[in-house]
Design an enzyme around this catalytic site. Structure first.
Site, PDB file in Angstrom:
ATOM      1  N   GLY A  98       0.834  -1.206   0.000  1.00  0.00           N
ATOM      2  CA  GLY A  98       0.000   0.000   0.000  1.00  0.00           C
ATOM      3  C   GLY A  98       0.859   1.243   0.000  1.00  0.00           C
ATOM      4  O   GLY A  98       2.057   1.175  -0.320  1.00  0.00           O
ATOM      5  N   ASN A  99       0.267   2.364   0.304  1.00  0.00           N
ATOM      6  CA  ASN A  99       1.054   3.600   0.424  1.00  0.00           C
ATOM      7  C   ASN A  99       0.412   4.512   1.461  1.00  0.00           C
ATOM      8  O   ASN A  99      -0.643   4.196   2.004  1.00  0.00           O
ATOM      9  CB  ASN A  99       1.198   4.285  -0.939  1.00  0.00           C
ATOM     10  CG  ASN A  99      -0.136   4.667  -1.533  1.00  0.00           C
ATOM     11  OD1 ASN A  99      -0.846   5.510  -1.006  1.00  0.00           O
ATOM     12  ND2 ASN A  99      -0.504   4.019  -2.636  1.00  0.00           N
ATOM     13  N   TYR A 100       1.057   5.629   1.725  1.00  0.00           N
ATOM     14  CA  TYR A 100       0.654   6.495   2.845  1.00  0.00           C
ATOM     15  C   TYR A 100      -0.519   7.428   2.533  1.00  0.00           C
ATOM     16  O   TYR A 100      -0.871   8.251   3.360  1.00  0.00           O
ATOM     17  CB  TYR A 100       1.830   7.355   3.286  1.00  0.00           C
ATOM     18  CG  TYR A 100       2.928   6.584   3.999  1.00  0.00           C
ATOM     19  CD1 TYR A 100       2.616   5.772   5.083  1.00  0.00           C
ATOM     20  CD2 TYR A 100       4.247   6.697   3.600  1.00  0.00           C
ATOM     21  CE1 TYR A 100       3.614   5.081   5.745  1.00  0.00           C
ATOM     22  CE2 TYR A 100       5.249   6.016   4.255  1.00  0.00           C
ATOM     23  CZ  TYR A 100       4.938   5.204   5.336  1.00  0.00           C
ATOM     24  OH  TYR A 100       5.916   4.541   5.989  1.00  0.00           O
TER      25      TYR A 100
END
Ligand code: CTP
Length: 406
Positions: A215-217
């Site tokens: 995923g990412n932030y």
């Protein structure tokens, strides 16, 4: 401006109570409906019979109607009104309003009021100048009430002539000005009525096994602020949302499709974009996804672990390829270096009408913040904005979108 407006007029025990007759006359002449709520002390100064003759409505003063014992519902009055005006407002009523002392019908009505409240103080100068009254007025103002006073208002350093109630025609003029401004804002805010906007927001999660993902932030905050701004302006919003951590705005115009992976986001967008006037792609889409997803939780073996990734569909590029002449497409670029040239090349590659550039080198920009600092790049111009809240940045982006909507 006052035509058809429903005004609750609160009258309290001041010598200026007789002036409320003039207020009623002017409000009614301008087409408003007036419901009087009077305090017990108010009735010492003016009779309910005079007031009901002017308003053509029974005057409310007790929790129970004296005539037939029915309950006067302050909640219903609070919902009925377009505005509440308390004129004259004594120091005592102002104090009770500031502290929620609900010992009469006027204060309970005030506490249930859903509409804007206007307060016209009336008392002698000493009472008015007392720090307690001044502090109560400040409190009322901090609660969003509008204080109507002669001259420059209670925060002015000179108190001469203060305390006296503002003249009825000026009070009515202030109500009119308020409604005029609210109506102007309302019609300006519906400037995107009839438009449909597709918005992507948040990260995507690319599954590795049943409990892990790549995923990412991205929090989705920027995309959600954009969705809210479009809905506020009257547009229909198709919000395609990855797993966002921010709260999703509740608005009748916002239709939400929840997705997890880039592939799901791609499918939702390809189905929704053809009927949209614009697409705004603020999602942080994973560029790669695992070639295989393990059915069961991957166990530690002691060896290095290799996950083989394959490219995800480029949603922006695919929408850019099917974009028609009447449609607009807006992209985002979050860059760490060579920001402008990277953004320029994405603008062309993905057939965007403009791109919103964030640089991770700017403090307060990008992921997991409530602020953002953007540069809007069109094929032939570039504008950099100062650091702002994401809600304000959304206004700038949608202003730019509206200027080119076909
Ligand atoms: N985007 C998209 N689908 C993807 C990747 C990106 O729709 N699979 C959109 C983003 O929502 C954003 C724009 O494309 O509006 C640019 O995203 P970015 O990740 O910066 O673009 P990439 O083409 O992936 O470029 P980079 O080489 O920098 O990763």
């Amino acid at each position: 401006m006052l035509q058809g407006k429903k005004i609750v007029l609160g009258i309290t025990g001041s010598i200026a109570a007789y002036k409320s007759c003039l207020i009623i006359r002017q409000l009614i002449k301008k087409g408003a409906e007036v419901q009087v709520v009077i305090t017990p002390a108010g009735k010492e100064f003016i009779t309910p019979i005079t007031l009901s003759a002017l308003t053509h409505k029974p005057v409310i003063s007790e929790f129970f109607s004296q005539r037939d014992g029915t309950w006067n519902s302050h909640v219903d009055i609070g919902l009925w009104a377009d505005a509440m005006l308390i004129a004259p407002a004594t120091a005592s009523t102002i104090g009770k309003m500031a502290h929620g002392v609900a010992d009469n019908m006027l204060i309970t009505t005030y506490l249930s009021m859903k509409a804007p409240v206007f307060v016209a103080p009336a008392m002698d100068l000493d009472m008015y100048a007392h720090p307690s009254t001044q502090s109560n007025l400040r409190t009322l103002q901090s609660y969003g009430n509008h204080i109507i006073e002669p001259g420059t208002g209670f925060l002015a350093s000179k108190l001469e002539g203060k305390g006296r109630m503002e003249e009825p025609e000026n009070i009515v003029a202030q109500l009119e000005a308020f409604f005029a401004q609210a109506e102007a804002e309302q019609s300006a805010s519906q400037s995107m009525a009839g438009r449909k906007v597709l918005i992507t927001a948040g990260p995507t999660y690319e599954k590795i096994d049943p409990v892990r993902f790549i995923g990412n932030y991205s929090s989705g905050k920027m995309g959600l602020a954009i969705a809210e701004e479009c809905a506020r302006r009257g547009a229909e919003v198709e919000l395609v949302c990855g797993p966002v951590s921010a709260t999703i705005p509740q608005h009748a115009n916002i239709h939400r499709t929840d997705v997890e992976s880039a592939q799901q986001m791609y499918e939702a967008c390809m189905a929704l974009y053809p009927s949209a006037d614009a697409g705004i792609l603020s999602a942080a889409v994973a560029d790669f996804t695992p070639v295989t997803v393990a059915d069961q939780k991957i166990k530690r073996t002691g060896d290095d672990m290799v996950i083989c990734l394959k490219p995800n569909p480029d949603i922006a590029k695919s929408l850019g390829a099917i974009k028609t002449d009447r449609q607009v497409l807006v992209g985002f670029a979050l860059e760490t270096n060579d920001e402008e040239s990277n953004a320029q090349s994405k603008l062309q590659k993905k057939n965007f009408d403009f791109i919103v550039l964030n640089s991770l080198r700017d403090k307060g920009a990008g992921f997991r913040t409530d602020t953002n600092k953007i540069t809007i790049i069109t094929p032939d111009a570039m504008q950099t904005y100062p650091l702002k809240s994401k809600a304000e940045v959304a206004v700038d982006i949608i202003d730019q979108l509206q200027s080119i909507l076909k």
